[in-house]
Each structure stands twice: as C-alpha cells, then as structure tokens.
Design an enzyme around this catalytic site. Structure first.
Site, PDB file in Angstrom:
ATOM      1  N   LEU A   1       0.819  -1.215   0.000  1.00 11.71           N
ATOM      2  CA  LEU A   1       0.000   0.000   0.000  1.00 11.71           C
ATOM      3  C   LEU A   1       0.850   1.261   0.000  1.00 11.71           C
ATOM      4  O   LEU A   1       0.440   2.296  -0.527  1.00 11.71           O
ATOM      5  CB  LEU A   1      -0.925   0.011   1.224  1.00 11.71           C
TER       6      LEU A   1
ATOM      7  N   GLY B   1       8.896   6.098   6.626  1.00 13.80           N
ATOM      8  CA  GLY B   1      10.212   6.181   7.231  1.00 13.80           C
ATOM      9  C   GLY B   1      10.575   4.973   8.070  1.00 13.80           C
ATOM     10  O   GLY B   1      11.748   4.694   8.281  1.00 13.80           O
TER      11      GLY B   1
ATOM     12  N   GLY C   1       9.213   1.728   7.536  1.00 18.60           N
ATOM     13  CA  GLY C   1       8.854   0.459   6.940  1.00 18.60           C
ATOM     14  C   GLY C   1       7.810   0.571   5.845  1.00 18.60           C
ATOM     15  O   GLY C   1       7.557   1.654   5.310  1.00 18.60           O
TER      16      GLY C   1
ATOM     17  N   VAL D   1       3.804  -0.667   4.330  1.00 20.09           N
ATOM     18  CA  VAL D   1       2.448  -1.026   4.745  1.00 20.09           C
ATOM     19  C   VAL D   1       1.826  -1.892   3.657  1.00 20.09           C
ATOM     20  O   VAL D   1       1.839  -1.530   2.473  1.00 20.09           O
ATOM     21  CB  VAL D   1       1.578   0.221   4.989  1.00 20.09           C
TER      22      VAL D   1
ATOM     23  N   LYS E   1       1.620  -2.875   8.941  1.00 17.20           N
ATOM     24  CA  LYS E   1       2.869  -2.119   8.836  1.00 17.20           C
ATOM     25  C   LYS E   1       4.029  -3.018   9.231  1.00 17.20           C
ATOM     26  O   LYS E   1       4.094  -3.520  10.352  1.00 17.20           O
ATOM     27  CB  LYS E   1       2.854  -0.884   9.740  1.00 17.20           C
TER      28      LYS E   1
ATOM     29  N   ASP F   1       2.926  14.241  15.297  1.00 17.21           N
ATOM     30  CA  ASP F   1       3.239  14.014  13.884  1.00 17.21           C
ATOM     31  C   ASP F   1       1.963  14.066  13.051  1.00 17.21           C
ATOM     32  O   ASP F   1       1.776  13.270  12.130  1.00 17.21           O
ATOM     33  CB  ASP F   1       3.954  12.676  13.698  1.00 17.21           C
TER      34      ASP F   1
END
Length: 375
Positions: free
Chosen positions: A82, A86, A88, A90, A104, A205
């Site tokens: 998908l 940063g 990994g 998904v 993830k 974030d």
C-alpha cells in the site's frame, strides 16, 4: 478505569531517558502510580513457541505470529503493498477470519533500530488504549524475534494527501474536505481532552498522510509512534530532540524544545491549508521561495481578493461559498500563528468547523447541517 502499565522497554531505557527527556520520566511516574504491578521483562513482548500458542491479547489488541503475517500478505507480495514510510512498508492483508487489514512491517537499518523499537512500543502502548471513531483502530501486533508488525483496520480510501495532490485521480469535493477537517479535529480533541488515558496526549506528527479515509471518507488519525503523554498538571513538555515532519513543525517547538498541545494545532492548521489549496505542505519540485506552503500563503489568508488565487483549482466553483472559504482561511491563519498562545484550542476548531459546514450548506452547496453534540 483500568490503565495498563507501560512496556518494560521503557524501564530498560529510563536511566538514559531521564537525563534527556523529562516527559519520559514523568510518564513513567504517572503510570506507576496507577499500577502496583512490577515491570515485566521485554521478552514478554515476544511470543514463545508462537506456532503452538493460542491467541493472546495485550490491552485488547491481538497478538499475531510471523507466519500469520506472511500468510495474510502472501509473503509480503508487491501486489499487496500500500505504501512506504520512514519506518517500513504497509501492506494490505487478509486475516484467517477474512478481515481485511493494513499491516505495517517495521523495516529499519541498524542505526535506526532503537528509534523504530521506541515507536513500535509507544504505538502499541498508547493506541491499544484509545477508542474513538476518528482514530484508526489498532487490531493487533506481532513481536516475533527481531520482526515487528502493527495491524490496523483497513482504510479503503488511503490517506488525505493522495487525494489532494497525489496518486488518486478523483479529487474530493469541498463539502467532503470540510467533513474530513471536522473529523480530524474531533480526533485531536479526544487526544487533547485526557479522556482517553487520564492525561492529554500530543500526537506530534499530525499531517495529511496520517489522516486516513474510510469508504465514506470519514477521517481517522493514524501513526502514534511519536505521541507524547503530557506531564500531569502541566501544559508544556521539554524534549531533548525535536521530532515530527518538516513542514508541520510548530516554530515555537523547534526553537525552544517545548512541546505543547498547541504544537498539534499548528500542524492541523497546515493540513487546513492543504485542504484549501490542494498543495503539499512542502513541495521540493518548486522554486526555493515556493516550497513551503505556510510561507507562501500566510500573508494572504485574510485578504479576500488574494485568497481566491490560492483556492484549489480542482474545486468546482458551485461547491463552495466564499463566506465559508473566508471563515476556513481565517481559522487556518490562526492555527499557524507563530506564538502558540495565539492559536485556538482544538475544541474551538471543532466548533468553528461545524459553523463553517453550516454556512457552506446554507447556499445549497453540498453537505448537510451538522449535528451539534458532545464529542
């Protein structure tokens, strides 16, 4: 209400963390006061003899094996990929129950493993205690040896940024953009209200790629790896490192290291600008003076004539009223003020967005009159 203990990983690091991050120290004290249980060893996160163990749960989240993650994603097939981030990749996956999920896969170089492990722990510790329609649900996780996976509910329409200026062909309408903004504000309000874990949480974030959309374009905030619990009774947390995403950083936080709930409000204001203009927060394909969205539009948000020039050209003119646009731009301009004390609270944002939706709908320009109720 029962609040589970923070992971043993935090205990192993606390001798270092107390010197560099007072928030981590206070965080541990707060949770220790809630519980008299001792810390378990970090190995409790891993699953011994996973193939033969029955399903376990931690704080209501399912625990999966590496084999189950491989089976769910067809061995992490590129067809199921998908996106990349940063920390990994998904993948779309299908569990044995038939449930479609987003998985993830944490994949980090050696020099970043400590950061990745911290984000993994924080995400599981925090997100498994949260329950709100505008926050993505953590279904479970896998901590098998060196492998780390997070399993989330699947969001059919991806992230907000892709719909505004990314890979999605169909652009979302103004009424839907307003609804997305309101949903995201409600999610932040839940975090900031302290109703979830007893003390307020700063997301730290918040950005358009972390606003996910379900099949009906309902907004859900994701990615809590950098989230911080505020010290009890305090409205400021001093951190040793400034973490987040360039383009969404609160200027006050970057200059002082002082993290507040208003740091999320600044980032929320940047996302409002993205919704209004259809532009990225930072666009490195543009010239040096046109890369930062906030710097581009900050001085014209309260100028009605100039404001027309920055409205997303993909928006049909008959989908919005200039009155609603002006109100929306004014809210965004206050969210991105340099001094945090001059920014609105997240509850103010919720109320104003409800009014903006109503204003836009008065002229028959899409959307329905929102129901005014408690979050």
């Amino acid at each position: 209400m029962h609040f589970p203990l923070v992971s043993a990983w935090n205990k192993r690091r606390r001798s270092k963390s107390y010197d560099t991050d007072p928030c981590t120290f206070l965080f541990s004290i707060i949770f220790a006061r809630w519980h008299k249980r001792v810390y378990r060893t970090a190995e409790c996160w891993q699953i011994e003899d996973q193939a033969s163990q029955p399903r376990k749960r931690r704080f209501g989240s399912s625990v999966y094996t590496l084999k189950e993650m491989e089976e769910a994603t067809s061995s992490f097939s590129d067809e199921n990929l998908l996106g990349k981030g940063g920390f990994g990749r998904v993948y779309q996956g299908t569990l044995k129950t038939g449930e479609v999920v987003a998985i993830k896969k944490m994949d980090l170089p050696t020099f970043k493993k400590a950061d990745g492990e911290r984000e993994f722990r924080v995400e599981v510790d925090i997100l498994s205690r949260l329950d709100h329609p505008n926050l993505v649900s953590l279904i479970g996780y896998c901590a098998d040896g060196k492998h780390r996976f997070l399993v989330y509910e699947y969001m059919q329409n991806g992230n907000l940024q892709d719909h505004l200026n990314g890979i999605k062909e169909a652009k979302i309408s103004w009424p839907i953009r307003l609804r997305i903004a309101l949903g995201a504000a409600k999610g932040l309000a839940y975090l900031h209200s302290s109703s979830s874990v007893g003390i307020p949480i700063v997301h730290r974030d918040f950005k358009s790629t972390n606003v996910l959309l379900d099949s009906n374009y309902n907004a859900k905030i994701s990615d809590f790896g950098l989230a911080k619990l505020m010290p009890e009774g305090k409205d400021t947390c001093v951190t040793a490192r400034v973490l987040g995403t360039f383009g969404y950083f609160d200027p006050e936080y970057t200059s002082t290291g002082k993290l507040t709930l208003q740091s999320d409000i600044y980032a929320f204001g940047v996302v409002l600008l993205e919704l209004l203009t259809g532009r990225r927060a930072v666009d490195l394909t543009q010239g040096p003076n046109e890369q930062n969205l906030v710097l581009q539009v900050r001085n014209i948000l309260n100028d009605r004539k100039k404001l027309r020039k920055v409205i997303d050209v993909e928006l049909p003119r008959n989908s919005y009223s200039m009155e609603a646009i002006t109100m929306f731009a004014d809210l965004a301009s206050r969210c991105i003020r340099i001094e945090s004390k001059e920014r609105p609270s997240v509850m103010d944002c919720v109320k104003e967005l409800q009014l903006i939706i109503y204003t836009n709908s008065k002229g028959g320009l899409g959307g329905t009159i929102p129901t005014f109720r408690r979050l």
